[in-house]
Design a protein around this motif. Structure first.
Motif, mmCIF file in Angstrom:
data_model
loop_
_atom_site.group_PDB
_atom_site.id
_atom_site.type_symbol
_atom_site.label_atom_id
_atom_site.label_comp_id
_atom_site.label_asym_id
_atom_site.label_seq_id
_atom_site.Cartn_x
_atom_site.Cartn_y
_atom_site.Cartn_z
ATOM 1 N N ILE A 1 -57.167 23.381 -61.302
ATOM 2 C CA ILE A 1 -55.944 22.581 -61.438
ATOM 3 C C ILE A 1 -55.331 22.394 -60.049
ATOM 4 O O ILE A 1 -54.932 21.302 -59.672
ATOM 5 N N LEU A 2 -55.248 23.456 -59.298
ATOM 6 C CA LEU A 2 -54.814 23.428 -57.900
ATOM 7 C C LEU A 2 -55.297 24.708 -57.235
ATOM 8 O O LEU A 2 -55.713 25.658 -57.903
ATOM 9 N N ASP A 3 -55.250 24.734 -55.912
ATOM 10 C CA ASP A 3 -55.748 25.900 -55.190
ATOM 11 C C ASP A 3 -54.729 26.392 -54.167
ATOM 12 O O ASP A 3 -53.636 25.840 -54.026
ATOM 13 N N GLY A 4 -55.130 27.422 -53.417
ATOM 14 C CA GLY A 4 -54.216 28.088 -52.495
ATOM 15 C C GLY A 4 -53.791 27.260 -51.304
ATOM 16 O O GLY A 4 -52.886 27.663 -50.570
ATOM 17 N N SER A 5 -54.423 26.103 -51.088
ATOM 18 C CA SER A 5 -54.005 25.258 -49.976
ATOM 19 C C SER A 5 -52.592 24.722 -50.188
ATOM 20 O O SER A 5 -51.941 24.275 -49.243
ATOM 21 N N MET A 6 -52.115 24.780 -51.434
ATOM 22 C CA MET A 6 -50.773 24.305 -51.751
ATOM 23 C C MET A 6 -49.756 25.444 -51.807
ATOM 24 O O MET A 6 -48.606 25.245 -52.178
ATOM 25 N N LEU A 7 -50.208 26.641 -51.436
ATOM 26 C CA LEU A 7 -49.326 27.801 -51.472
ATOM 27 C C LEU A 7 -48.518 27.896 -50.178
ATOM 28 O O LEU A 7 -49.050 27.695 -49.088
ATOM 29 N N THR A 8 -47.222 28.174 -50.311
ATOM 30 C CA THR A 8 -46.360 28.274 -49.124
ATOM 31 C C THR A 8 -45.889 29.692 -48.843
ATOM 32 O O THR A 8 -45.554 30.019 -47.714
ATOM 33 N N ASP A 9 -45.866 30.544 -49.855
ATOM 34 C CA ASP A 9 -45.389 31.906 -49.627
ATOM 35 C C ASP A 9 -45.943 32.834 -50.697
ATOM 36 O O ASP A 9 -46.279 32.400 -51.800
ATOM 37 N N ALA A 10 -46.065 34.108 -50.337
ATOM 38 C CA ALA A 10 -46.510 35.144 -51.288
ATOM 39 C C ALA A 10 -45.831 36.455 -50.908
ATOM 40 O O ALA A 10 -45.891 36.863 -49.749
ATOM 41 N N LYS A 11 -45.173 37.069 -51.869
ATOM 42 C CA LYS A 11 -44.438 38.307 -51.612
ATOM 43 C C LYS A 11 -44.727 39.330 -52.704
ATOM 44 O O LYS A 11 -45.002 38.975 -53.847
ATOM 45 N N VAL A 12 -44.632 40.589 -52.319
ATOM 46 C CA VAL A 12 -44.840 41.675 -53.278
ATOM 47 C C VAL A 12 -43.560 41.882 -54.091
ATOM 48 O O VAL A 12 -42.452 41.881 -53.541
ATOM 49 N N GLY A 13 -43.733 42.025 -55.402
ATOM 50 C CA GLY A 13 -42.606 42.322 -56.291
ATOM 51 C C GLY A 13 -43.042 43.366 -57.306
ATOM 52 O O GLY A 13 -44.133 43.947 -57.204
ATOM 53 N N PHE A 14 -42.212 43.606 -58.286
ATOM 54 C CA PHE A 14 -42.542 44.582 -59.318
ATOM 55 C C PHE A 14 -42.245 43.981 -60.686
ATOM 56 O O PHE A 14 -41.189 43.372 -60.902
ATOM 57 N N ALA A 15 -43.210 44.133 -61.606
ATOM 58 C CA ALA A 15 -43.066 43.573 -62.945
ATOM 59 C C ALA A 15 -41.934 44.278 -63.689
ATOM 60 O O ALA A 15 -41.791 45.502 -63.612
ATOM 61 N N GLN A 16 -41.125 43.505 -64.429
ATOM 62 C CA GLN A 16 -40.004 44.089 -65.164
ATOM 63 C C GLN A 16 -40.479 44.946 -66.334
ATOM 64 O O GLN A 16 -39.834 45.931 -66.696
ATOM 65 N N SER A 17 -41.651 44.582 -66.900
ATOM 66 C CA SER A 17 -42.119 45.290 -68.094
ATOM 67 C C SER A 17 -42.631 46.700 -67.801
ATOM 68 O O SER A 17 -42.350 47.645 -68.535
ATOM 69 N N ASN A 18 -43.382 46.855 -66.698
ATOM 70 C CA ASN A 18 -43.989 48.163 -66.420
ATOM 71 C C ASN A 18 -43.734 48.657 -64.994
ATOM 72 O O ASN A 18 -44.237 49.713 -64.609
ATOM 73 N N ASN A 19 -42.996 47.876 -64.197
ATOM 74 C CA ASN A 19 -42.640 48.260 -62.818
ATOM 75 C C ASN A 19 -43.853 48.417 -61.907
ATOM 76 O O ASN A 19 -43.792 49.116 -60.883
#
Length: 526
Positions: A241-259
């Motif tokens: 559908i699309l690929d990483g060439s359209m990605l502008t940012d990526a950051k680490v976070g934590f899931a609300q369900s299981n942290n």
């Protein structure tokens, strides 16, 4: 006490000497505070790698990207086609309505570098030879830049990443000493970080364990393993559908369900529009989030997803999530890289190199200092003071700019010791010539600098041009030598010419009063 006047030359020299002394202390003392010189791989140990770039994979990736964009445009224009097939280097599809030929031709006109074959309603698209060569070149240049960006974000000081030959990359990582750090750096360098959002083929998913890759390809599908469990397989549409060439940012976070750690990514405006359009038109279907040909999650689309953001969840540790986010932010590699050569340089070898280099530097300095004093008297002492200032300022400048000192750089520093006093040798010889002719000390000094200037400038400028060329066309060790040499040449113009001239001016009255040319210049008038 000096017996003369303090001029702008002596003030400039004093300021330069003071700056050199202050900013070189952290490097000499190796204290934590303050900017200091980074030691190269050959001086502090680390990891040396030679990587090969699989440029043919970049061509396949480009063809897939073109197919993805073409598929989106065809759907947007309501053009009906009989399945778009992607081979390694070509794209094929057939129209069902000849009235759509004009629309397709208009779409293909905007895609550069394509060789288009059109027979009746069947289209075959492939990259031209010029475009393939350009793709190969871009893959190598992009790999160099991407790996350098990843290592910078990884926190390594002054990694050296440079192209070597036609399709190889040299990587030097100073300071890598443990096996864990080495493994992590290698993983980060080699990670393709190729993110794709792909449609799951729910119609045939129950057959996935019975299909071979070749059979799946007949349906226009690919078989990918689950990132958490290799026993679980997914059947996804081969055109993303699309690929990483359209990605502008990526950051680490934590899931609300299981942290647990997750990676939140953001798409550019084009990617956000495609993502929103696809999810809005395919509610109820599953969308696979694929990273380096492994499925990290395949959620079902419940509603249109706007805003151009998504999330990659998996069995990440915090460190793994951080490294994947770095790889995504720095950009996917257009072509995979493979390890051709790996060599570790131990810190003990680096310590020996430093020791021997310091012995060479100290030995050269002592011999030069002794020669200048014995042959030129107090004028030689002035030259030696300028030499010390020269070395201090070179270290200070390299520290302020965060430069890396390598073994060839140390060689450049030793060479600079000799070159730094070369100007004063020329000047002192010109002064001696004038003294032989019976010219006064004051006039001999002033005219000595004036007459020597053209020879000194010619010599330094040609040496500087040589060092610039070495830096521009050299790699790794040669660059280190060129940097040290060029800084030394520029600094010596201040210390050896302006500085020593200022010292002569400060002591001019005393020199004239004593009229002892042997004491001041190592030469007795006849």
């Amino acid at each position: 006490m000096c017996s003369g006047k303090i001029t702008y030359r002596s003030i400039i020299f004093f300021v330069v000497f003071l700056i050199g002394l202050i900013f070189s202390i952290p490097s000499f003392m190796q204290i934590q505070s303050g900017a200091k010189i980074n030691l190269g791989l050959d001086l502090q140990g680390g990891l040396h790698m030679l990587l090969g770039v699989e440029v043919e994979e970049a061509v396949k990736s480009k063809v897939n990207s073109i197919a993805s964009s073409l598929s989106y445009s065809i759907n947007k224009e309501d053009i009906i086609v009989d399945k778009i097939k992607v081979n390694n280097t070509s794209i094929e599809f057939s129209l069902l309505d000849e009235n759509d030929i004009a629309k397709v031709d208009l779409l293909l006109k905007d895609i550069k570098g394509l060789a288009i074959t059109h027979e009746n309603l069947h289209y075959t698209l492939s990259l031209t030879q010029e475009e393939i060569k350009l793709t190969h070149e871009q893959a190598i240049l992009q790999a160099v830049e991407t790996i350098r960006n990843r290592l910078d974000q990884f926190g390594l000081a002054e990694p050296n990443v440079a192209r070597s030959g036609e399709d190889k990359i040299l990587v030097e990582l100073p300071g890598i000493k443990t096996a864990a750090d080495e493994a992590r750096a290698r993983e980060l360098i080699a990670k393709a970080a190729h993110l794709q959002l792909m449609e799951v083929d729910d119609v045939r998913m129950d057959q996935v364990n019975n299909l071979t890759p070749a059979q799946a390809a007949e349906y226009g599908d690919l078989i990918f393993e689950d990132a958490k469990n290799s026993q679980i397989k997914y059947l996804v549409k081969s055109i993303p559908i699309l690929d990483g060439s359209m990605l502008t940012d990526a950051k680490v976070g934590f899931a609300q369900s299981n942290n647990l750690p997750v990676i939140n990514f953001t798409l550019n405006s084009e990617g956000a529009k495609k993502f929103g359009d696809y999810t809005g038109n395919n509610v109820g279907k599953r969308l696979a989030i694929v990273l380096d040909n492994k499925v990290y999650s395949a959620p079902r689309i419940n509603e249109r997803i706007g805003g151009g953001s998504g999330q990659i969840s998996g069995s990440f540790t915090v460190e793994e999530a951080h490294d994947v986010a770095i790889a995504l932010r720095s950009g996917a590699l257009l072509a995979p890289v493979k390890m051709l050569e790996k060599r570790s340089v131990g810190p003990s070898l680096g310590a020996d190199s430093i020791k021997m280099s310091m012995i060479a530097l100290a030995g050269a300095s002592i011999l030069v200092i002794a020669f200048m004093v014995m042959y030129y008297g107090i004028a030689g002492i002035f030259a030696n003071i300028a030499l010390v200032a020269n070395i201090l300022v070179i270290i200070a400048v390299m520290a302020m700019f965060g430069a890396t000192l390598t073994l060839p750089g140390m060689a450049g520093l030793v060479l600079t010791v000799g070159m730094a006093v070369d100007s004063n040798v020329i000047i002192n010889e010109r002064i001696r010539e004038l003294l032989r002719e019976g010219v006064s000390i004051r006039q001999s000094v002033e005219n000595g600098y004036k007459h020597a200037m053209s020879a000194i400038l010619d010599s330094n400028i040609t040496s500087l041009i040589t060092s610039v060329v070495l830096y521009a066309y050299g790699t790794g060790a040669v660059k280190g030598f060129a940097v040290t040499l060029s800084i030394g040449i520029l600094v010596s113009m201040i210390t050896s010419i302006v500085g020593t001239h200022g010292m002569f001016e400060m002591f001019m009255n005393r020199m004239e009063k004593s009229n002892n040319t042997r004491l001041w210049f190592g030469y007795r008038r006849p």
